[in-house]
Design a protein around this motif. Structure first.
Motif, PDB file in Angstrom:
ATOM      1  N   LEU B  51      52.134  42.949  25.153  1.00 10.00           N
ATOM      2  CA  LEU B  51      52.420  42.943  26.029  1.00 10.00           C
ATOM      3  C   LEU B  51      51.973  43.924  27.883  1.00 10.00           C
ATOM      4  O   LEU B  51      52.952  45.119  27.023  1.00 10.00           O
ATOM      5  CB  LEU B  51      54.327  42.221  26.421  1.00 10.00           C
ATOM      6  N   ALA B  52      51.083  43.593  27.743  1.00  9.62           N
ATOM      7  CA  ALA B  52      51.047  44.427  29.097  1.00  9.62           C
ATOM      8  C   ALA B  52      51.669  44.345  30.538  1.00  9.62           C
ATOM      9  O   ALA B  52      50.937  43.997  31.379  1.00  9.62           O
ATOM     10  CB  ALA B  52      49.595  44.143  29.273  1.00  9.62           C
ATOM     11  N   GLU B  53      53.286  44.292  30.801  1.00  8.37           N
ATOM     12  CA  GLU B  53      53.553  43.750  31.174  1.00  8.37           C
ATOM     13  C   GLU B  53      53.686  44.577  33.117  1.00  8.37           C
ATOM     14  O   GLU B  53      53.544  43.781  34.325  1.00  8.37           O
ATOM     15  CB  GLU B  53      54.820  43.159  31.539  1.00  8.37           C
ATOM     16  N   ASP B  54      53.464  46.120  32.419  1.00  9.98           N
ATOM     17  CA  ASP B  54      53.229  46.866  33.373  1.00  9.98           C
ATOM     18  C   ASP B  54      52.034  47.407  33.899  1.00  9.98           C
ATOM     19  O   ASP B  54      51.427  47.692  34.640  1.00  9.98           O
ATOM     20  CB  ASP B  54      53.737  48.054  32.827  1.00  9.98           C
ATOM     21  N   VAL B  55      50.785  46.078  33.214  1.00  8.08           N
ATOM     22  CA  VAL B  55      49.580  46.839  34.259  1.00  8.08           C
ATOM     23  C   VAL B  55      49.646  45.654  35.130  1.00  8.08           C
ATOM     24  O   VAL B  55      48.895  46.398  36.390  1.00  8.08           O
ATOM     25  CB  VAL B  55      48.459  46.029  33.000  1.00  8.08           C
ATOM     26  N   GLY B  56      49.871  45.585  35.430  1.00  7.43           N
ATOM     27  CA  GLY B  56      49.809  44.422  37.025  1.00  7.43           C
ATOM     28  C   GLY B  56      48.779  43.420  37.319  1.00  7.43           C
ATOM     29  O   GLY B  56      48.406  43.029  38.487  1.00  7.43           O
ATOM     30  N   PHE B  57      48.056  43.053  36.315  1.00  7.55           N
ATOM     31  CA  PHE B  57      46.736  43.015  36.314  1.00  7.55           C
ATOM     32  C   PHE B  57      46.434  41.955  35.062  1.00  7.55           C
ATOM     33  O   PHE B  57      46.597  42.081  33.821  1.00  7.55           O
ATOM     34  CB  PHE B  57      45.493  43.980  35.925  1.00  7.55           C
ATOM     35  N   ALA B  58      45.744  40.954  35.052  1.00  7.35           N
ATOM     36  CA  ALA B  58      45.579  40.633  34.210  1.00  7.35           C
ATOM     37  C   ALA B  58      44.182  39.684  34.679  1.00  7.35           C
ATOM     38  O   ALA B  58      43.497  39.492  35.804  1.00  7.35           O
ATOM     39  CB  ALA B  58      46.479  39.326  33.821  1.00  7.35           C
ATOM     40  N   ASP B  59      43.157  39.884  33.370  1.00  4.41           N
ATOM     41  CA  ASP B  59      41.776  38.795  33.623  1.00  4.41           C
ATOM     42  C   ASP B  59      41.761  37.472  33.325  1.00  4.41           C
ATOM     43  O   ASP B  59      40.650  37.014  34.569  1.00  4.41           O
ATOM     44  CB  ASP B  59      40.937  39.440  32.428  1.00  4.41           C
ATOM     45  N   PHE B  60      42.779  36.683  33.357  1.00  2.27           N
ATOM     46  CA  PHE B  60      42.402  34.965  33.333  1.00  2.27           C
ATOM     47  C   PHE B  60      44.375  35.099  33.669  1.00  2.27           C
ATOM     48  O   PHE B  60      44.993  35.647  32.545  1.00  2.27           O
ATOM     49  CB  PHE B  60      41.996  34.671  32.010  1.00  2.27           C
ATOM     50  N   HIS B  61      44.401  33.833  34.732  1.00  2.00           N
ATOM     51  CA  HIS B  61      45.864  33.668  34.523  1.00  2.00           C
ATOM     52  C   HIS B  61      45.647  32.458  33.985  1.00  2.00           C
ATOM     53  O   HIS B  61      45.144  31.383  34.773  1.00  2.00           O
ATOM     54  CB  HIS B  61      45.962  33.320  36.467  1.00  2.00           C
ATOM     55  N   VAL B  62      46.349  32.187  33.517  1.00  2.00           N
ATOM     56  CA  VAL B  62      46.513  30.239  32.254  1.00  2.00           C
ATOM     57  C   VAL B  62      48.051  30.258  32.614  1.00  2.00           C
ATOM     58  O   VAL B  62      49.037  30.668  31.804  1.00  2.00           O
ATOM     59  CB  VAL B  62      45.926  30.929  30.756  1.00  2.00           C
ATOM     60  N   ARG B  63      47.667  28.527  32.463  1.00  2.77           N
ATOM     61  CA  ARG B  63      49.414  27.850  32.566  1.00  2.77           C
ATOM     62  C   ARG B  63      49.294  26.690  31.592  1.00  2.77           C
ATOM     63  O   ARG B  63      48.427  26.512  31.450  1.00  2.77           O
ATOM     64  CB  ARG B  63      49.833  27.582  33.602  1.00  2.77           C
ATOM     65  N   LEU B  64      50.325  26.029  30.551  1.00  2.00           N
ATOM     66  CA  LEU B  64      50.152  25.066  30.111  1.00  2.00           C
ATOM     67  C   LEU B  64      51.029  24.289  30.292  1.00  2.00           C
ATOM     68  O   LEU B  64      52.006  24.775  30.312  1.00  2.00           O
ATOM     69  CB  LEU B  64      50.261  25.259  28.360  1.00  2.00           C
ATOM     70  N   ILE B  65      50.301  23.144  31.591  1.00  2.00           N
ATOM     71  CA  ILE B  65      51.795  22.393  31.729  1.00  2.00           C
ATOM     72  C   ILE B  65      52.097  20.504  31.150  1.00  2.00           C
ATOM     73  O   ILE B  65      50.895  20.230  31.094  1.00  2.00           O
ATOM     74  CB  ILE B  65      51.723  21.930  33.665  1.00  2.00           C
TER      75      ILE B  65
END
Lengths: 96, 304
Positions: B51-65
């Motif tokens: 888990l890269a929780e502390d990176v504070g950055f994501a290349d892609f933000h995805v949600r399943l709704i």
């Protein structure tokens, strides 16, 4: 139009070419298309990049490289290649 | 911390609230959802991923709704959201985890143009990588799943990423997507393989994802040298056959498998040509996985 028109590589075309064995892939920067060419077609294209040439002269130039006679059948083969190149936008009639 | 450090309820809770940041090779993907089957799929198949929780950055933000309209009471659906946009039509809720997988493929193939991207599986063994481009139904994923259960490292089941700087293959190690008969074939071939839940009636038939080997996940940042291009073709009852493919023809087939060759223009041509130059190229027909694996074990590295 003359009976045996000269052809040239279309002005806007810029080609990248790589070969393996006797086959070539050619990238046309003007269209973004990539083509697979046999040895004779590649020799025709390279000649037309150098100078506008007609089908008979092309046959006479390519035939020795292929170690064959530039007979009518070979001229017809060259004309088919030119027709294909024309339809792909690679070459155009020369004004020279 | 890996996903496996979270209990199922902790994982569900994190996914529902802030989402999790999955470190998948060159990318960080931020996934947020309250859908239970997605949490279960991630918990099982992404257990070894950090888990890269502390990176504070994501290349892609995805949600399943799961939309909150009347449909939630009958034929519930799932939507895939990317950076706040909904690029696809909804699917039945039961297909939520496969939709996450397909959506992540779409995120990378449609946006990561710092790479030349091919629709191909990539596996590595002893310093040489095999690239397997193939259309759907050619048996690519089945063969890939078999090989990674026989000492090959999984770089990707779906997307070959070629670095512009040095033509190295960049891993995108994720679960292997198995379809229809290949699910049973792989269960039989490797009884210890970990497969997620079978999801039926998708656009690809029944699908199930296979957990990637932990060693492959651990090497998710280690690039690999391209050595072979193999065009696989599964043909029932066919003898195992590996035949050299002329390089210019291999080049043209590779172009057909590329997502962004045209977009990269002359650079794409040069990269593809360098890739083909570096590899021995083959057509491969198979019907027996044990024989297929034996053929791949005998591949010799091309001369540098």
């Amino acid at each position: 139009m003359p009976l045996n028109p000269k052809w040239q590589v279309a002005d806007e075309n810029e080609f990248l070419l790589r070969s393996w064995d006797d086959e070539f892939v050619v990238y046309n920067g003007a269209t973004g298309d990539t083509h697979l060419l046999g040895l004779v077609a590649a020799q025709v294209m390279l000649k037309l990049q150098q100078t506008p040439t007609d089908a008979v002269s092309l046959a006479e130039w390519v035939a020795p490289l292929q170690q064959i006679e530039p007979d009518d059948e070979f001229v017809l083969f060259i004309e088919q290649i030119l027709t294909n190149f024309d339809s792909l936008g690679i070459i155009e009639h020369s004004r020279l | 911390m890996n996903v496996s450090a979270l209990t199922p309820s902790e994982l569900r809770s994190r996914l529902k609230e802030a989402g999790i940041f999955l470190q998948i090779g060159a990318f960080v993907i931020h996934v947020k959802t309250s859908i239970r089957s997605v949490a279960e799929g991630i918990g099982l198949l992404y257990a070894d991923y950090p888990l890269a929780e502390d990176v504070g950055f994501a290349d892609f933000h995805v949600r399943l709704i799961s939309p909150g309209n009347l449909r939630r009471w009958f034929r519930p659906q799932v939507l895939f959201s990317f950076d706040g946009r909904i690029p696809f039509k909804p699917l039945p809720l039961d297909q939520a985890f496969p939709m996450l997988e397909w959506g992540m493929n779409w995120c990378v193939s449609g946006h990561a143009h710092q790479y030349l991207i091919l629709h191909a599986a990539v596996m590595e063994k002893q310093g040489g990588s095999v690239i397997m481009p193939a259309p759907p139904g050619a048996g690519k994923s089945t063969l890939c799943a078999a090989l990674v259960n026989r000492e090959w490292r999984l770089l990707s089941d779906e997307l070959a990423l070629i670095d512009k700087a040095d033509n190295a293959l960049v891993p995108l190690c994720r679960p292997v997507s198995l379809k229809n008969e290949s699910i049973h074939v792989i269960r039989k071939f490797e009884p210890d393989a970990v497969l997620g839940r079978e999801v039926r009636d998708t656009m690809k038939g029944t699908v199930a994802h296979m957990k990637p080997p932990a060693e492959s996940v651990a090497q998710r940042h280690v690039t690999a040298r391209p050595a072979w291009i193999v065009f696989p073709k599964y043909q029932p009852g066919a003898p195992t056959r590996l035949e050299p493919q002329p390089k210019a023809r291999a080049f043209m087939h590779m172009v057909e498998s590329a997502f962004n060759y045209s977009l990269l223009g002359p650079q794409g041509f040069q990269m593809m040509a360098n890739l083909v130059d570096a590899c021995d190229c083959y057509e491969f027909t198979y019907s027996n996985l044990d024989e297929a694996v034996a053929v791949f074990a005998d591949l010799k590295l091309p001369a540098p």
